[in-house]
Structure formats: C-alpha cells, structure tokens
Enzyme design. Sequence first.
Site, PDB file in Angstrom:
ATOM      1  N   SER A 265      50.897 -29.291  21.599  1.00 27.18           N
ATOM      2  CA  SER A 265      51.903 -28.258  21.818  1.00 27.18           C
ATOM      3  C   SER A 265      53.315 -28.841  21.898  1.00 27.18           C
ATOM      4  O   SER A 265      53.728 -29.535  20.983  1.00 27.18           O
ATOM      5  CB  SER A 265      51.514 -27.462  23.063  1.00 27.18           C
ATOM      6  OG  SER A 265      52.133 -26.211  23.007  1.00 27.18           O
ATOM      7  N   LYS A 269      55.010 -31.549  19.226  1.00 24.43           N
ATOM      8  CA  LYS A 269      56.341 -31.602  18.614  1.00 24.43           C
ATOM      9  C   LYS A 269      56.898 -33.007  18.858  1.00 24.43           C
ATOM     10  O   LYS A 269      57.506 -33.636  17.995  1.00 24.43           O
ATOM     11  CB  LYS A 269      57.285 -30.565  19.237  1.00 24.43           C
ATOM     12  CG  LYS A 269      56.725 -29.132  19.339  1.00 24.43           C
ATOM     13  CD  LYS A 269      57.746 -28.160  19.939  1.00 24.43           C
ATOM     14  CE  LYS A 269      57.171 -26.935  20.658  1.00 24.43           C
ATOM     15  NZ  LYS A 269      56.396 -25.991  19.944  1.00 24.43           N
ATOM     16  N   TRP A 356      50.596 -17.677  17.990  1.00 28.55           N
ATOM     17  CA  TRP A 356      51.974 -17.964  18.418  1.00 28.55           C
ATOM     18  C   TRP A 356      52.511 -19.204  17.704  1.00 28.55           C
ATOM     19  O   TRP A 356      53.688 -19.293  17.365  1.00 28.55           O
ATOM     20  CB  TRP A 356      51.954 -18.152  19.939  1.00 28.55           C
ATOM     21  CG  TRP A 356      53.246 -18.392  20.641  1.00 28.55           C
ATOM     22  CD1 TRP A 356      53.575 -19.486  21.396  1.00 28.55           C
ATOM     23  CD2 TRP A 356      54.375 -17.504  20.744  1.00 28.55           C
ATOM     24  NE1 TRP A 356      54.829 -19.344  21.944  1.00 28.55           N
ATOM     25  CE2 TRP A 356      55.339 -18.135  21.563  1.00 28.55           C
ATOM     26  CE3 TRP A 356      54.655 -16.235  20.211  1.00 28.55           C
ATOM     27  CZ2 TRP A 356      56.574 -17.543  21.864  1.00 28.55           C
ATOM     28  CZ3 TRP A 356      55.892 -15.661  20.516  1.00 28.55           C
ATOM     29  CH2 TRP A 356      56.823 -16.315  21.330  1.00 28.55           C
ATOM     30  N   HIS A 413      44.747 -21.989  22.120  1.00 28.23           N
ATOM     31  CA  HIS A 413      45.755 -23.044  22.212  1.00 28.23           C
ATOM     32  C   HIS A 413      45.294 -24.083  23.247  1.00 28.23           C
ATOM     33  O   HIS A 413      45.317 -23.817  24.444  1.00 28.23           O
ATOM     34  CB  HIS A 413      47.056 -22.369  22.669  1.00 28.23           C
ATOM     35  CG  HIS A 413      48.240 -23.259  22.717  1.00 28.23           C
ATOM     36  ND1 HIS A 413      48.829 -23.788  21.592  1.00 28.23           N
ATOM     37  CD2 HIS A 413      48.975 -23.708  23.770  1.00 28.23           C
ATOM     38  CE1 HIS A 413      49.877 -24.512  21.944  1.00 28.23           C
ATOM     39  NE2 HIS A 413      49.988 -24.490  23.258  1.00 28.23           N
TER      40      HIS A 413
HETATM   41  C1  GTR Z   1      54.887 -22.352  24.800  1.00 24.57           C
HETATM   42  C2  GTR Z   1      55.921 -22.560  23.734  1.00 24.57           C
HETATM   43  C3  GTR Z   1      55.284 -23.316  22.600  1.00 24.57           C
HETATM   44  C4  GTR Z   1      54.485 -24.499  23.068  1.00 24.57           C
HETATM   45  C5  GTR Z   1      53.762 -24.258  24.377  1.00 24.57           C
HETATM   46  C6  GTR Z   1      53.230 -25.505  25.094  1.00 24.57           C
HETATM   47  O1  GTR Z   1      55.310 -21.566  25.826  1.00 24.57           O
HETATM   48  O2  GTR Z   1      56.399 -21.319  23.311  1.00 24.57           O
HETATM   49  O3  GTR Z   1      56.263 -23.697  21.657  1.00 24.57           O
HETATM   50  O4  GTR Z   1      55.275 -25.617  23.140  1.00 24.57           O
HETATM   51  O5  GTR Z   1      54.542 -23.607  25.293  1.00 24.57           O
HETATM   52  O6  GTR Z   1      53.849 -26.553  25.091  1.00 24.57           O
HETATM   53  O7  GTR Z   1      52.156 -25.372  25.694  1.00 24.57           O
END
Ligand code: GTR
Length: 432
Positions: A265, A269, A356, A413
Amino acid sequence: TKPAPTKSAKFVPNYDESKIPEFTLPDPLIDANGERIDTRNDWESRRRETLLKFEHHVFGSMPTQRRIHTEIVRRDPTWNHGKTTRYELTVTLLPLSESNEQPDTNQPGLDLMVLIDVPSSASADNPVPAFLGLNFQGNHTVTDDPLVRISPSWVRDRRDATSRGNTPLDAGRGVASDRWPLSMINDRGYAVATLYYGDIDPDFDDGFQNGVHGLFADWIERLPADIRPGSIAGWTYGLQCVLDAIVQTPALGIDADQVAVIGHSRLGKTSLWAGAVDPRFAVIISNNSGCGGVALSRRAIGETVGRINTSFPHWFCDRFNDYNENENALPVDSHQLIALAAPRPVAIGSATEDTWADPKGEFLAGVHASPVYQLFDKPGLVDANGQSPTLMPAPNEAYPDGTITYHLRDGKHDLTEHDWKRYLDLFDRVRD
Ligand code: GTR
C-alpha cells in the site's frame, strides 16, 4: 507553509471503466528533446530525465548523502528452534555535514529499530538473499516474541488495545504476524529485515517537524518549496540507510547484492520509489500500491491524485497538487516508475476487492513499462506464450514468467501468505 490542496466538495470515486477520461500515456521511450530512445545505452543516458520528473513533480528531493551508525543490540541464535538467528539493530541516521567534512556531532541522530531474521545456515562467507520492508505498526507487531523492542515513535490511534492514544502498547505484540510469515520466508532460504515506518517519519501532517524531515530541516528549507520531500521520499531515504547498514554489517550473513525491497500500500508506493532512486535494490515488490504507486494515475479510477493529496497532504511534494483532477498534465505516469527499475525484476500484486487501488491500472502499468525492459532483452510483463497480455489474469492467477510479474489475489487490500509466495517464487527464479 503548504498551499491548501484542492478540496472537492464530496469525493465520489468512479469505478465505471466507461467514465474514464480519455488519455494518452507518456511514451517512456521518447526523451526530453522528443527523440526516440531505442538502445539500452540511450535509455541509460536518459533515464535520469524520468527520475527527475518523478522527483520534482511527485515525491520531492532528499539528500543523496547518507551517514549512519549501526549497533547490533541483540543476537539470538535460538530463535525458531535454532533455525533462525534473530537480530535487533539500532541504525542511527546522522546529521549531514555542510562541507562533506565532519558532521555536527552535537545534533542528535535519528534512531531506527530494525528486526532481522536470518536463516541460521547463513554467515559472512555464505550470505543469503533478503527482503527488506517497512511495517505499519512496529516491529513488536510482526512477531509474538516478548523481547522485541517497542519503538517509542508515534503510532496511529486505532482505538484498540494496541495503543494508548499514539503510544504503542505490549498488547500489540504479534497483531501483524499474518503479514509477516517470517519462518516460511526463512525456510525458503531468505532473511527478512523490517522496521517501523514511523521511526523514519511519522505518518501525519506535522509540518515536517519530526523524523527524517526534522533531521534535515536546514537542507530541506533551502529547496524550492514545491519540491520539498513528502513522507514517501523520507521513508525511502530510511530504507536506503538500512540497506547501508546491511552492506556495512557482513556478519549478519545477508548478501547485500540480493536485497529485495517490499512494501504494501503506501509502503508499496515507497518500495517503488526506493527501487527507482537506489539501484542496489535487486528486486522491487509493490503490493496493492495503488494511486501514487503502480496504478496509472490517468485512469482516475478509485483513488485519484486529487483525492490522495487531500487525504494525505504530507505524502508527496507540493508540486503534485498541480495534477489534482488534472492527471493528463502530469509529465509521467506509473508505468515509468516501474521502468526506472529496469532491468531489475518488479513484482506487482493486486487484490480483487482492492478496487480503490485500481487493480487493472496496476496491471496496465506493468504492460506499458515492458518496452523499456525489452531494450535490455528482458521480457517485461508477458503471458505464457511470451506475449504482452491484453487481459488481466483470473483471480488467484498470475503472469509469473517475465521480469515484471503480476498476480491478482482473491480478497481484500492486504499483504498475505499468498502474496509472499508469489514474491518468493519470483526471487527464486531470478536467482537461478
Ligand atoms: C489508503 C490510501 C491508499 C493506501 C492505503 C494504505 O487510505 O488511500 O492510497 O496507501 O491507505 O496505505 O493502506
């Protein structure tokens, strides 16, 4: 002070493919003068143009100089019934010297607590490959070991037993162990090094007082305001410092030329940016990294650039705000972030329910990064016939054979054992 990011009244994410705005992706093989890049040498001499676009429009600049001090504070050869040697390190990031001479030793450094599990067969003469990844809640959450130090750094208040306010508690021990199948990874012959991302930079918009931003406040202050580094650039710098510590500590038994950077996540990045800025990372793993990671920004599906800059104004540099609801003006897109890793292997992991993060945009970035790999006679992302795939794999299937791999896990996720097995398989294959 930061310009206020554009706030949309109420953000309603689009998930309808037919509503994606029209776009053309930047061609990774056209250079700044509009000339075609058609050899490996051309790419290598122009690669920096792409790197600087990401630095100046997306992530922001960090110092290239690094100074660290490493201390091994624990070595436990009895871990995992003696199959693992467990280490804890303190890696202290030291202030920079203005003149490249002696740094100001009166200024305190920044301590990172690193947990490292190494298969016990490893030694300086027989080093093993490793995964290096940041964790979200602290090293004590990746294992139920009661001895692992709990970092005093700020943690998010999850309103559960794992913290009191922003202070982590003992009750958090082991809560993230599903994301870190440490003994499975060791059994396959790999070491794992992990640290809490908030040790490097706390994940809240603190005006960059703390963490690595605080350590380099003067240096950062001198940069043009819109390219000052966001937290992702800060976390990346921390990963580089930990890799320095691994390089400088051969006694750990880790092969510093065989270190994969892994992140989930926001930390996925980060692993992509780390792979781009630091060619020492041998394999780059982006798990569910989404917007600002591996998903194509121009698709503007699920989380968008405007949305991420509104929710997380501290992750990217301020210039990235110019592309809120304006993705076509961004001089790069995420396929080029992958391409910056070429010819090194990149693994992209998506999850079916992680809409998402735009699984299809994550897949397409791999497809569109492939022409750069082909300059190196590497396949990029390919199907079983060695062709560029046009369709995503079915749930729980993958394109596992190229130098860029893609898998689609069924579910949410998350970073799971399924994902780790895919990444281990890639690492096994590229080391053969
Ligand atoms: C979310 C965000 C994502 C992702 C995520 C995470 O809220 O919108 O881009 O980075 O967090 O890091 O779990």
